[in-house]
Write a protein that holds these residues in place. Structure first.
Motif, short mmCIF file in Angstrom:
data_model
loop_
_atom_site.label_atom_id
_atom_site.label_comp_id
_atom_site.label_asym_id
_atom_site.label_seq_id
_atom_site.Cartn_x
_atom_site.Cartn_y
_atom_site.Cartn_z
N ASN A 90 0.82 -1.21 0.00
CA ASN A 90 0.00 0.00 0.00
C ASN A 90 0.86 1.27 0.00
O ASN A 90 0.58 2.22 0.71
CB ASN A 90 -0.96 0.00 1.20
CG ASN A 90 -2.05 1.05 1.07
OD1 ASN A 90 -2.44 1.43 -0.03
ND2 ASN A 90 -2.55 1.53 2.19
N GLY A 91 1.92 1.23 -0.80
CA GLY A 91 2.65 2.46 -1.05
C GLY A 91 3.92 2.69 -0.25
O GLY A 91 4.62 3.68 -0.49
N ASN A 92 4.24 1.80 0.70
CA ASN A 92 5.52 1.92 1.42
C ASN A 92 6.57 1.20 0.59
O ASN A 92 6.63 -0.02 0.56
CB ASN A 92 5.40 1.31 2.81
CG ASN A 92 6.66 1.50 3.64
OD1 ASN A 92 7.50 2.33 3.34
ND2 ASN A 92 6.78 0.71 4.69
N GLU A 93 7.41 1.97 -0.09
CA GLU A 93 8.21 1.46 -1.20
C GLU A 93 9.04 0.23 -0.87
O GLU A 93 9.08 -0.74 -1.64
CB GLU A 93 9.13 2.56 -1.73
CG GLU A 93 9.86 2.19 -3.01
CD GLU A 93 10.59 3.35 -3.63
OE1 GLU A 93 11.42 3.12 -4.52
OE2 GLU A 93 10.33 4.50 -3.22
N ASP A 94 9.74 0.22 0.27
CA ASP A 94 10.55 -0.95 0.61
C ASP A 94 9.91 -1.83 1.68
O ASP A 94 10.45 -2.87 2.05
CB ASP A 94 11.96 -0.54 1.05
CG ASP A 94 11.97 0.32 2.30
OD1 ASP A 94 10.90 0.58 2.86
OD2 ASP A 94 13.08 0.74 2.72
N GLY A 95 8.76 -1.41 2.18
CA GLY A 95 8.03 -2.21 3.18
C GLY A 95 8.60 -2.14 4.58
O GLY A 95 8.07 -2.79 5.49
N MET A 96 9.66 -1.36 4.79
CA MET A 96 10.28 -1.27 6.10
C MET A 96 9.63 -0.16 6.92
O MET A 96 9.35 0.92 6.40
CB MET A 96 11.78 -1.01 5.98
CG MET A 96 12.53 -2.02 5.11
SD MET A 96 12.43 -3.73 5.72
CE MET A 96 13.46 -3.61 7.20
N LEU A 97 9.38 -0.43 8.19
CA LEU A 97 8.81 0.56 9.09
C LEU A 97 9.65 0.66 10.36
O LEU A 97 10.11 -0.35 10.90
CB LEU A 97 7.37 0.20 9.48
CG LEU A 97 6.27 0.50 8.46
CD1 LEU A 97 4.91 0.13 9.05
CD2 LEU A 97 6.26 1.96 8.03
N ILE A 98 9.82 1.89 10.82
CA ILE A 98 10.47 2.15 12.10
C ILE A 98 9.38 2.24 13.16
O ILE A 98 8.42 3.00 13.01
CB ILE A 98 11.29 3.46 12.04
CG1 ILE A 98 12.44 3.30 11.04
CG2 ILE A 98 11.83 3.82 13.42
CD1 ILE A 98 13.23 4.58 10.80
N GLU A 99 9.53 1.46 14.24
CA GLU A 99 8.48 1.35 15.23
C GLU A 99 9.05 1.25 16.64
O GLU A 99 10.21 0.90 16.83
CB GLU A 99 7.63 0.08 14.98
CG GLU A 99 7.09 -0.08 13.59
CD GLU A 99 6.39 -1.41 13.42
OE1 GLU A 99 5.70 -1.86 14.37
OE2 GLU A 99 6.52 -2.02 12.34
N VAL A 100 8.19 1.49 17.62
CA VAL A 100 8.52 1.12 19.00
C VAL A 100 8.37 -0.40 19.12
O VAL A 100 7.62 -1.02 18.36
CB VAL A 100 7.58 1.82 20.01
CG1 VAL A 100 7.79 3.31 20.02
CG2 VAL A 100 6.11 1.46 19.75
N PRO A 101 9.07 -1.05 20.06
CA PRO A 101 8.86 -2.47 20.29
C PRO A 101 7.41 -2.72 20.68
O PRO A 101 6.83 -2.00 21.50
CB PRO A 101 9.81 -2.80 21.46
CG PRO A 101 10.81 -1.70 21.46
CD PRO A 101 10.10 -0.48 20.95
N ALA A 102 6.82 -3.76 20.10
CA ALA A 102 5.41 -4.04 20.35
C ALA A 102 5.10 -5.48 19.98
O ALA A 102 5.87 -6.14 19.27
CB ALA A 102 4.52 -3.09 19.55
N ASP A 193 4.72 4.98 11.44
CA ASP A 193 3.89 4.03 12.16
C ASP A 193 3.09 4.78 13.23
O ASP A 193 3.65 5.53 14.03
CB ASP A 193 4.77 2.95 12.81
CG ASP A 193 4.00 2.07 13.76
OD1 ASP A 193 3.14 1.31 13.29
OD2 ASP A 193 4.25 2.17 14.99
N ALA A 194 1.77 4.56 13.26
CA ALA A 194 0.89 5.38 14.09
C ALA A 194 1.21 5.30 15.58
O ALA A 194 1.31 6.32 16.26
CB ALA A 194 -0.57 5.00 13.84
N LYS A 195 1.36 4.09 16.11
CA LYS A 195 1.61 3.96 17.56
C LYS A 195 2.92 4.63 17.96
O LYS A 195 3.04 5.21 19.05
CB LYS A 195 1.61 2.49 17.97
CG LYS A 195 2.71 1.64 17.37
CD LYS A 195 2.63 0.19 17.80
CE LYS A 195 3.71 -0.65 17.14
NZ LYS A 195 3.54 -0.72 15.66
N THR A 196 3.90 4.57 17.05
CA THR A 196 5.20 5.16 17.32
C THR A 196 5.12 6.69 17.30
O THR A 196 5.67 7.36 18.18
CB THR A 196 6.22 4.66 16.28
OG1 THR A 196 6.24 3.22 16.31
CG2 THR A 196 7.60 5.20 16.57
N VAL A 197 4.41 7.23 16.31
CA VAL A 197 4.23 8.68 16.25
C VAL A 197 3.48 9.19 17.49
O VAL A 197 3.85 10.21 18.08
CB VAL A 197 3.48 9.08 14.96
CG1 VAL A 197 3.10 10.56 14.99
CG2 VAL A 197 4.32 8.77 13.73
#
Length: 211
Positions: A90-102, A193-197
């Motif tokens: 859905n548009g995230n070019e490399d599929g990688m996301l920066i997130e908090v541990p969850a 990433d929503a929870k991280t933001v």
């Protein structure tokens, strides 16, 4: 109090209290694969007093918990980076996301669950957390409630390499992001990433990260 008119075989973990404005009529499981997809038929009382029958689908992946780890001495936050397939298509070019541990609770207490997830993903062993949010992240289609915490750490808390569990397909990088880089990374979309933001903005707005 439960409604005696509800379907008798509610999905595991579901709780539907008796209400005057909604009547759940039927629940059908459409898919039971990685998680479960249900179709729910219900009657909803509109503001004009009339009743309308509706059908919606709800994806049930269980509830989850996440935590923002912050190091005041080093002025960094501890984040993770991993491939997220739904974002990739859905548009995230490399599929990688920066997130908090969850992670998903799997019937565990939220605090105990997130402590275990932190150790698996980052190698940090923590014990003192403060809960700051209990949120529905995508209430139009997903049942998940997400319990969000903050926890101060030092370098001494890191006892392992982290990286996640191979058997769960995890391949997680551990990042240390300087406080000064947080807002620019949110603004330019490197962190999306929503929870991280939400947790990072909470930390910035409340002064949790100091001056």
């Amino acid at each position: 109090m439960s409604d005696p008119d509800l379907p008798s075989d509610l999905p595991n973990g579901w709780s539907i209290p008796k209400q005057d404005h909604v009547r759940v009529r039927d629940i059908d499981c459409l898919s039971d694969n990685w998680y479960r997809l249900y179709r729910v038929g219900f009657d909803l009382k509109r503001t004009d007093g009339s009743w309308q029958h509706q059908t919606r689908e709800a994806y049930d992946r269980g509830n989850g918990a996440g935590v923002l780890l912050y190091n005041l001495a080093d002025r960094t936050v501890i984040l993770t980076k991993q491939f997220r397939m739904p974002s990739f298509v859905n548009g995230n070019e490399d599929g990688m996301l920066i997130e908090v541990p969850a992670g998903v609770l799997d019937d565990r207490d939220p605090m105990l669950a997130v402590i275990a997830e932190v150790e698996e993903e980052t190698g940090y062993k923590i014990g003192k957390l403060v809960q700051v949010f209990d949120l529905f992240m995508s209430p139009g289609s997903v049942t998940e409630r997400l319990h969000l915490f903050v926890a101060e750490v030092t370098r001494e808390h890191r006892e392992g390499e982290g990286g996640g569990l191979l058997e769960e397909g995890e391949d997680i990088d551990v990042l240390e992001v300087p406080f000064d880089d947080i807002l620019p990374m949110i603004t330019d979309g490197r962190i999306r990433d929503a929870k991280t933001v939400i947790l990072l903005q909470h930390a910035l707005l409340t002064g949790l990260l100091g001056k």
